[in-house]
Design a protein around this motif. Sequence first.
Motif, PDB file in Angstrom:
ATOM      1  N   THR A   1       0.856  -1.187   0.000  1.00  0.00           N
ATOM      2  CA  THR A   1       0.000   0.000   0.000  1.00  0.00           C
ATOM      3  C   THR A   1       0.890   1.234   0.000  1.00  0.00           C
ATOM      4  O   THR A   1       1.685   1.443   0.923  1.00  0.00           O
ATOM      5  CB  THR A   1      -0.869   0.023   1.275  1.00  0.00           C
ATOM      6  N   CYS A   2       0.767   2.061  -1.043  1.00  0.00           N
ATOM      7  CA  CYS A   2       1.605   3.253  -1.137  1.00  0.00           C
ATOM      8  C   CYS A   2       1.333   4.169   0.056  1.00  0.00           C
ATOM      9  O   CYS A   2       0.177   4.390   0.436  1.00  0.00           O
ATOM     10  CB  CYS A   2       1.304   3.978  -2.444  1.00  0.00           C
ATOM     11  N   THR A   3       2.405   4.701   0.639  1.00  0.00           N
ATOM     12  CA  THR A   3       2.244   5.517   1.847  1.00  0.00           C
ATOM     13  C   THR A   3       1.829   6.958   1.524  1.00  0.00           C
ATOM     14  O   THR A   3       1.674   7.763   2.429  1.00  0.00           O
ATOM     15  CB  THR A   3       3.552   5.541   2.661  1.00  0.00           C
TER      16      THR A   3
ATOM     17  N   CYS B   1      -0.350   5.785  -9.162  1.00  0.00           N
ATOM     18  CA  CYS B   1      -1.221   6.957  -8.966  1.00  0.00           C
ATOM     19  C   CYS B   1      -0.472   8.276  -9.136  1.00  0.00           C
ATOM     20  O   CYS B   1      -0.856   9.102  -9.942  1.00  0.00           O
ATOM     21  CB  CYS B   1      -1.899   6.881  -7.605  1.00  0.00           C
ATOM     22  N   HIS B   2       0.614   8.483  -8.397  1.00  0.00           N
ATOM     23  CA  HIS B   2       1.350   9.745  -8.537  1.00  0.00           C
ATOM     24  C   HIS B   2       2.847   9.525  -8.669  1.00  0.00           C
ATOM     25  O   HIS B   2       3.633  10.443  -8.470  1.00  0.00           O
ATOM     26  CB  HIS B   2       1.064  10.672  -7.351  1.00  0.00           C
ATOM     27  N   GLY B   3       3.225   8.284  -8.911  1.00  0.00           N
ATOM     28  CA  GLY B   3       4.615   8.031  -9.282  1.00  0.00           C
ATOM     29  C   GLY B   3       5.605   7.822  -8.150  1.00  0.00           C
ATOM     30  O   GLY B   3       6.812   7.811  -8.408  1.00  0.00           O
ATOM     31  N   SER B   4       5.154   7.634  -6.910  1.00  0.00           N
ATOM     32  CA  SER B   4       6.142   7.350  -5.856  1.00  0.00           C
ATOM     33  C   SER B   4       6.847   6.037  -6.158  1.00  0.00           C
ATOM     34  O   SER B   4       6.263   5.130  -6.756  1.00  0.00           O
ATOM     35  CB  SER B   4       5.453   7.219  -4.491  1.00  0.00           C
ATOM     36  N   ARG B   5       8.114   5.955  -5.750  1.00  0.00           N
ATOM     37  CA  ARG B   5       8.881   4.735  -5.995  1.00  0.00           C
ATOM     38  C   ARG B   5       9.600   4.318  -4.732  1.00  0.00           C
ATOM     39  O   ARG B   5      10.062   5.163  -3.961  1.00  0.00           O
ATOM     40  CB  ARG B   5       9.879   4.965  -7.135  1.00  0.00           C
TER      41      ARG B   5
ATOM     42  N   MET C   1      -1.093   7.988  -0.753  1.00  0.00           N
ATOM     43  CA  MET C   1      -2.541   8.045  -0.610  1.00  0.00           C
ATOM     44  C   MET C   1      -3.188   6.674  -0.702  1.00  0.00           C
ATOM     45  O   MET C   1      -4.389   6.561  -0.915  1.00  0.00           O
ATOM     46  CB  MET C   1      -3.149   8.973  -1.679  1.00  0.00           C
ATOM     47  N   GLY C   2      -2.374   5.635  -0.583  1.00  0.00           N
ATOM     48  CA  GLY C   2      -2.958   4.308  -0.432  1.00  0.00           C
ATOM     49  C   GLY C   2      -3.167   3.480  -1.677  1.00  0.00           C
ATOM     50  O   GLY C   2      -3.754   2.402  -1.601  1.00  0.00           O
ATOM     51  N   CYS C   3      -2.675   3.903  -2.861  1.00  0.00           N
ATOM     52  CA  CYS C   3      -2.811   3.047  -4.042  1.00  0.00           C
ATOM     53  C   CYS C   3      -1.901   1.823  -3.893  1.00  0.00           C
ATOM     54  O   CYS C   3      -1.004   1.793  -3.052  1.00  0.00           O
ATOM     55  CB  CYS C   3      -2.428   3.807  -5.311  1.00  0.00           C
ATOM     56  N   GLU C   4      -2.108   0.864  -4.771  1.00  0.00           N
ATOM     57  CA  GLU C   4      -1.337  -0.377  -4.715  1.00  0.00           C
ATOM     58  C   GLU C   4      -0.084  -0.233  -5.589  1.00  0.00           C
ATOM     59  O   GLU C   4      -0.200   0.105  -6.774  1.00  0.00           O
ATOM     60  CB  GLU C   4      -2.252  -1.491  -5.256  1.00  0.00           C
TER      61      GLU C   4
HETATM   62 FE1  FES Z   1       1.081   6.422  -4.425  1.00  0.00          FE
HETATM   63 FE2  FES Z   1       0.075   8.862  -4.560  1.00  0.00          FE
HETATM   64  S1  FES Z   1      -0.868   7.079  -3.857  1.00  0.00           S
HETATM   65  S2  FES Z   1       2.012   8.166  -5.168  1.00  0.00           S
END
Ligand code: FES
Length: 503
Positions: free
Chosen positions: A458-460, A479-483, A462-465
Amino acid sequence: MSKGKHESYWIETSNFPNYPKLKEDTETEVCVVGGGIAGITTAYLLTQKGFRVTLIEALKLGHGTTGYTTAKLTAQHDLIYNQLISKFGEETAKIHYDAAMETIDFVKETEKELQADFQLSTEAAYVFTDEQKNVRQIEKEWEAYQKLGIPGSLEEELPLPVSSKRAVKMDNQAQFHPLLFLQAMTEYISSHGGRIYEDTRAETIDEGEPATVKLKDGGSVTAKHVVIATHFPFYDFKGAYFARLDVARSYIVSGKSPLRYPGGMFISMDSPSRSVRSAKDKDGETLWLIGGDGHRTGKGKEMKEHYSNLRNWGRSQFEMDEFDYNWSSEDFMSLDSLFYIGRITKRTQNLYVATAFRKWGMSGGITAAKEITSLIADGKSLYNDIYDPARSDGVKGITTLAKNMVEVGTELVSGKLEKTNKSIDDLEQGEAGKIRHNGKLVGVYKDNEGTVHKVDTTCTHMGCEVHWNDAETTWDCPCHGSRFRASGEVIEGPAVKDLKKID
Ligand code: FES
């Protein structure tokens, strides 16, 4: 960040000194967060103007997007001028062109001033198409050049052995080695009283005048002004940047060709896109840089396939046989194609943001640095506020914004429903997959020594996978490109917290 023989050519051939990690509370006049082209150039310009500057970088200077670019320094931002004229009028389009052209002059002057060599060369830039359906768009762009007085021409053929039906050429553009440029400015900053820290990740900001940047591993920087130059703003909820930025990933491979490089920088508008430029390797031989195969982050094929598509294209077009480097980068797009540069919101006077350079971060980053320096030093915009992040995003922008929100919502739900029958024993060394444990998805990576790393996928932010990126062995968020590293540590934001490790 690549698994090729070598990673980014720019990183391999630069030599930044190491800077310490900041763990204490400190105070400064301007805190610049982010050690890429926008952050370092801002710190450089403000130091020149006599400001006390502290620059903090979460990883290593130049190892974010700036180290993984094609490093074209150009005002030819794909096809943009016809679009800018219809959306905003000729004046805005001309400001955008002039701003980008000034960045070329800026790099030239800085090279002289700092007595450095940035491997800068003047080149013509081309956007081309080999598809009849796109020809009219190229012609319209040329008409826009003529309206704005942009030197160039409309061409049918390219100097490259690549088939083209129409191309628009812009004269007097440039290419350079971005990290040699950053390195020289960094030396100037440290030798003129600026403080630089690496491995120092900003986590949040306590707003106010002064504002305090809180660091992830303890410590803080209190400053009169804070510049957020972290590619995707790490402090993004304030201006709703998470909904206003689209994120795409693209790839570069580089190697040698028996053909003579004809000069110039090229990008196709067809799909899949292709970009070409040259550089000199350590022995002075010509490297061909082939880029493209872009897609929305988290929506592409397996990463290795993108590299292999580019290599195959290099082989078939330019007889390239040896590929020494491959790397990839992520780019953020605003809703209306103009950069977001300036105060993070209308009401926040001392927090500044620089993002949404699309694929044109070299000119965008320098433009951002000049604009933010002017806002801080003189309280006014150099570019008639055309990049002001608080501008209205327009009707199309609002539709895109709503679409982005829906896509994130869909990703939030569908990601959690992902099916998997894998078990840890199914994984080979160097392989990753997802397993279900007590109903929850767990990301598992078995490294080459056989150690198993388990993270909550779970991405820290906003919670996308997050999804596995096999070429770079990272967990990437669509969702917004975090890595995140395979073991969960955050590499690129907007997320600032690591993925939760699972026992
Ligand atoms: Fe993963 Fe925004 S929810 S980058």
